[in-house]
Design a protein around this motif. Sequence first.
Motif, PDB file in Angstrom:
ATOM      1  N   ILE A  92       0.846  -1.200   0.000  1.00  0.00           N
ATOM      2  CA  ILE A  92       0.000   0.000   0.000  1.00  0.00           C
ATOM      3  C   ILE A  92       0.881   1.250   0.000  1.00  0.00           C
ATOM      4  CG2 ILE A  92      -1.792   1.250   1.262  1.00  0.00           C
ATOM      5  CD1 ILE A  92      -2.264  -1.733   2.515  1.00  0.00           C
ATOM      6  N   TYR A  93       0.585   2.161  -0.899  1.00  0.00           N
ATOM      7  CA  TYR A  93       1.332   3.414  -1.028  1.00  0.00           C
ATOM      8  C   TYR A  93       0.405   4.544  -0.619  1.00  0.00           C
ATOM      9  CZ  TYR A  93       4.112   0.230  -3.794  1.00  0.00           C
ATOM     10  OH  TYR A  93       4.846  -0.842  -4.199  1.00  0.00           O
ATOM     11  N   LEU A 131       4.947   3.363   2.652  1.00  0.00           N
ATOM     12  CA  LEU A 131       4.651   2.051   2.095  1.00  0.00           C
ATOM     13  C   LEU A 131       4.301   1.127   3.246  1.00  0.00           C
ATOM     14  CD1 LEU A 131       4.690  -0.196  -0.085  1.00  0.00           C
ATOM     15  CD2 LEU A 131       7.141  -0.393   0.346  1.00  0.00           C
ATOM     16  N   LEU A 132       3.219   0.404   3.095  1.00  0.00           N
ATOM     17  CA  LEU A 132       2.781  -0.559   4.095  1.00  0.00           C
ATOM     18  C   LEU A 132       2.734  -1.934   3.437  1.00  0.00           C
ATOM     19  CD1 LEU A 132       1.599  -0.470   7.093  1.00  0.00           C
ATOM     20  CD2 LEU A 132      -0.624  -0.634   5.998  1.00  0.00           C
ATOM     21  N   ALA A 133       3.520  -2.885   3.952  1.00  0.00           N
ATOM     22  CA  ALA A 133       3.410  -4.290   3.542  1.00  0.00           C
ATOM     23  C   ALA A 133       2.373  -4.874   4.486  1.00  0.00           C
ATOM     24  CB  ALA A 133       4.749  -4.994   3.681  1.00  0.00           C
ATOM     25  N   ALA A 134       1.262  -5.377   3.951  1.00  0.00           N
ATOM     26  CA  ALA A 134       0.120  -5.655   4.811  1.00  0.00           C
ATOM     27  C   ALA A 134      -0.777  -6.760   4.260  1.00  0.00           C
ATOM     28  CB  ALA A 134      -0.704  -4.371   4.979  1.00  0.00           C
ATOM     29  N   PHE A 169      -2.491   0.712  -4.307  1.00  0.00           N
ATOM     30  CA  PHE A 169      -2.033  -0.527  -3.690  1.00  0.00           C
ATOM     31  C   PHE A 169      -1.946  -1.667  -4.689  1.00  0.00           C
ATOM     32  CE2 PHE A 169      -6.627  -0.700  -3.211  1.00  0.00           C
ATOM     33  CZ  PHE A 169      -6.963  -2.046  -3.306  1.00  0.00           C
ATOM     34  N   GLU A 170      -1.133  -2.642  -4.295  1.00  0.00           N
ATOM     35  CA  GLU A 170      -0.936  -3.863  -5.059  1.00  0.00           C
ATOM     36  C   GLU A 170      -1.501  -5.020  -4.242  1.00  0.00           C
ATOM     37  OE1 GLU A 170       3.431  -2.159  -6.345  1.00  0.00           O
ATOM     38  OE2 GLU A 170       3.225  -3.621  -4.738  1.00  0.00           O
TER      39      GLU A 170
END
Length: 150
Positions: A56-57, A70-73, A129-130
């Motif tokens: 997530i940006y 940036l969130l790795a989630a 987000f990806e």
Amino acid sequence: MKYELVELKEMMVAGLLARTNNFAPDMGNVISGLWDQFMGIYPSVMYKVNEKTLGIYTEYEGRETEDYSLLAACEVEKKEGQPNGITIKIIPAGTYAKFIAEGEGKDAVAKVWQQLWNMSLPRSFICDFEEYETLKEGHVRVHVYIGLKK
């Protein structure tokens, strides 16, 4: 590059947070280190909605050329009971341009972003987000969602 316009509902996510810039010399290390840390605690994240991971940006200082968070989630149903150090964020409801990348991990995603930066989308720069889905070892399908202005 083809995309689809989609209306998304608000989503609650839980993960680990970092701040970087696409032109920072250590950007690659920041992002890969964040993902390594997150995957280490992923099994302990409570109340997951599914098994997909999200990049997530958010909190852009301006455009894609400036600092962002940036969130790795992963998506969760509740914020209570999460491991120490977890950040809870909300992906806002709204209109997103949805792109699909498929291929070898990072390379598939990098190609999409390279093309996105050259498009004239009416980006909101609030949240992009990806969503990662593993198809087989090393091969992923990634849905890239770009937040659009209303």
